[in-house]
Design a protein around this motif. Structure first.
Motif, PDB file in Angstrom:
ATOM      1  N   TYR B 121       0.935  -1.056   0.137  1.00 37.33           N
ATOM      2  CA  TYR B 121       0.057   0.144   0.031  1.00 37.33           C
ATOM      3  C   TYR B 121       0.957   1.233   0.134  1.00 37.33           C
ATOM      4  O   TYR B 121       1.883   1.347   0.731  1.00 37.33           O
ATOM      5  CB  TYR B 121      -0.923  -0.253   1.063  1.00 37.33           C
ATOM      6  CG  TYR B 121      -2.258  -0.792   1.075  1.00 37.33           C
ATOM      7  CD1 TYR B 121      -2.317  -2.159   0.799  1.00 37.33           C
ATOM      8  CD2 TYR B 121      -3.418   0.105   0.646  1.00 37.33           C
ATOM      9  CE1 TYR B 121      -3.373  -2.809   0.687  1.00 37.33           C
ATOM     10  CE2 TYR B 121      -4.556  -0.695   0.437  1.00 37.33           C
ATOM     11  CZ  TYR B 121      -4.692  -2.220   0.400  1.00 37.33           C
ATOM     12  OH  TYR B 121      -5.784  -2.986  -0.059  1.00 37.33           O
ATOM     13  N   ILE B 122       0.523   2.365  -1.027  1.00 39.71           N
ATOM     14  CA  ILE B 122       1.096   3.404  -0.866  1.00 39.71           C
ATOM     15  C   ILE B 122       0.169   4.510  -0.906  1.00 39.71           C
ATOM     16  O   ILE B 122      -0.781   4.337  -1.780  1.00 39.71           O
ATOM     17  CB  ILE B 122       2.045   3.644  -2.064  1.00 39.71           C
ATOM     18  CG1 ILE B 122       3.006   2.434  -2.410  1.00 39.71           C
ATOM     19  CG2 ILE B 122       2.725   4.850  -2.436  1.00 39.71           C
ATOM     20  CD1 ILE B 122       4.084   2.499  -3.584  1.00 39.71           C
ATOM     21  N   GLU B 125      -3.247   3.550  -0.919  1.00 40.42           N
ATOM     22  CA  GLU B 125      -3.835   2.848  -2.026  1.00 40.42           C
ATOM     23  C   GLU B 125      -3.369   1.569  -2.218  1.00 40.42           C
ATOM     24  O   GLU B 125      -1.905   1.499  -2.100  1.00 40.42           O
ATOM     25  CB  GLU B 125      -3.741   3.617  -3.386  1.00 40.42           C
ATOM     26  CG  GLU B 125      -5.194   4.451  -3.594  1.00 40.42           C
ATOM     27  CD  GLU B 125      -4.962   4.976  -4.795  1.00 40.42           C
ATOM     28  OE1 GLU B 125      -4.599   4.577  -5.841  1.00 40.42           O
ATOM     29  OE2 GLU B 125      -5.233   6.491  -4.770  1.00 40.42           O
ATOM     30  N   TYR B 127      -0.934  -0.907  -4.074  1.00 38.97           N
ATOM     31  CA  TYR B 127      -0.118  -0.545  -5.342  1.00 38.97           C
ATOM     32  C   TYR B 127       0.219  -1.788  -6.139  1.00 38.97           C
ATOM     33  O   TYR B 127       0.041  -2.081  -7.323  1.00 38.97           O
ATOM     34  CB  TYR B 127       1.091  -0.007  -4.797  1.00 38.97           C
ATOM     35  CG  TYR B 127       2.051   0.358  -5.807  1.00 38.97           C
ATOM     36  CD1 TYR B 127       1.927   1.429  -6.344  1.00 38.97           C
ATOM     37  CD2 TYR B 127       3.240  -0.489  -6.181  1.00 38.97           C
ATOM     38  CE1 TYR B 127       2.676   1.915  -7.361  1.00 38.97           C
ATOM     39  CE2 TYR B 127       4.053   0.115  -7.153  1.00 38.97           C
ATOM     40  CZ  TYR B 127       3.904   1.415  -7.812  1.00 38.97           C
ATOM     41  OH  TYR B 127       4.573   1.503  -8.736  1.00 38.97           O
ATOM     42  N   LEU B 142       8.667   2.622  -9.429  1.00 40.53           N
ATOM     43  CA  LEU B 142       8.450   2.777  -7.834  1.00 40.53           C
ATOM     44  C   LEU B 142       9.074   3.738  -7.047  1.00 40.53           C
ATOM     45  O   LEU B 142       8.446   4.439  -6.282  1.00 40.53           O
ATOM     46  CB  LEU B 142       8.627   1.110  -7.121  1.00 40.53           C
ATOM     47  CG  LEU B 142       8.433   1.045  -5.781  1.00 40.53           C
ATOM     48  CD1 LEU B 142       7.130   1.138  -5.422  1.00 40.53           C
ATOM     49  CD2 LEU B 142       9.157  -0.227  -5.407  1.00 40.53           C
ATOM     50  N   GLU B 145       7.132   6.921  -7.302  1.00 40.70           N
ATOM     51  CA  GLU B 145       6.106   6.947  -6.474  1.00 40.70           C
ATOM     52  C   GLU B 145       6.279   7.093  -5.176  1.00 40.70           C
ATOM     53  O   GLU B 145       5.741   7.808  -4.310  1.00 40.70           O
ATOM     54  CB  GLU B 145       5.251   5.474  -6.768  1.00 40.70           C
ATOM     55  CG  GLU B 145       4.130   5.308  -6.257  1.00 40.70           C
ATOM     56  CD  GLU B 145       2.787   6.324  -6.916  1.00 40.70           C
ATOM     57  OE1 GLU B 145       3.000   6.431  -8.203  1.00 40.70           O
ATOM     58  OE2 GLU B 145       1.934   6.452  -6.256  1.00 40.70           O
TER      59      GLU B 145
END
Lengths: 86, 152
Positions: B121-122, B125, B127, B142, B145
């Motif tokens: 989760y990032i 949300e 991921y 990544l 992000e």
């Protein structure tokens, strides 16, 4: 029931209208773990990685109840596939 | 009746948030009680309280990895891969050991609509799983992000 790599390939071919599928059994034949090495389907067009993976997971939703691990390597559209092979 | 009584325990535990997950002793102390059936394993229905606790946990913590085992002792190769990837960035991240809690283990599959672990989760949300972590780590997405999230 335990699935073979051929079962999984057949399912993906049918449910995702995949034109090219390569699955490997990574569990040593007991059917609990698979690698989707390559899957080519027009269903992947315009999709992000997460969405593409979800399509595959959903296609195998029933089978995932008995599969312990599914590793997904390459998910390509027919266009991406032909440009890779060219 | 038993399942309705058990639910608050699990969500209360999750609601302790990072304090809970940083303290391994807390995990061990609570372990015997925490395997209460907050979800019904037969129907896979997730209780609203567990869902709320998860909502809060993943939004309070920018990077969360739901995994098998712990950062220091991953108990699955895929979880280990994700830990190794996350360690490259030096950004603080939380991990949740799904093997410690059957309710969370089953609940997270439903919560993320994702059948396997690890689950990343990032910024609140979902991921992706291990394959997506590898793919986006290699492509640099990544890192982008995570940098974006940590700067926000």
């Amino acid at each position: 029931m335990a699935y073979s790599k051929d079962d999984i390939e057949k399912i993906l071919r049918e449910r995702l209208e995949a034109t090219n599928v390569t699955v490997e059994d990574t569990s040593g034949g007991c059917g609990s773990s698979f690698d989707v090495v390559l899957l080519v389907s027009s269903a992947f067009e315009g999709k992000k990685p997460l969405e593409k993976h979800r399509l595959v997971n959903n296609a195998l939703a029933e089978e995932m109840k008995t599969i312990h691990a599914l590793s997904i390597k390459k998910l390509l559209t027919p266009e991406q596939y032909s440009s890779q092979c060219a | 009746m038993r399942s309705t009584r058990a639910q608050p325990k699990v969500s209360a535990k999750l609601a302790l948030g990072s304090a809970f997950f940083q303290g391994e002793h807390l995990v061990k102390e609570k372990k015997s009680r925490s395997v209460a059936k907050a979800t019904s394993p037969t129907t896979g229905q997730m209780g609203p309280e567990l869902k709320e606790a998860l909502d809060k946990f993943v939004s309070d913590n920018k990077l969360v990895l739901f995994m098998k085992g712990t950062k220091d002792f991953p108990q699955c190769g895929f979880s280990n891969t994700c830990v190794q990837i996350l360690n490259q960035f030096g950004a603080p991240y939380e991990t949740v050991n799904v093997l410690e809690d059957e309710a969370i283990r089953q609940g997270m599959k439903e919560y993320s609509s994702w059948p396997t672990f690890p689950q990343m989760y990032i910024d609140g949300e979902f991921y992706g799983g291990c394959d997506i972590m590898i793919e986006t780590y290699q492509s640099g997405e990544l890192q982008e992000e995570i940098e974006k999230t940590m700067a926000s």
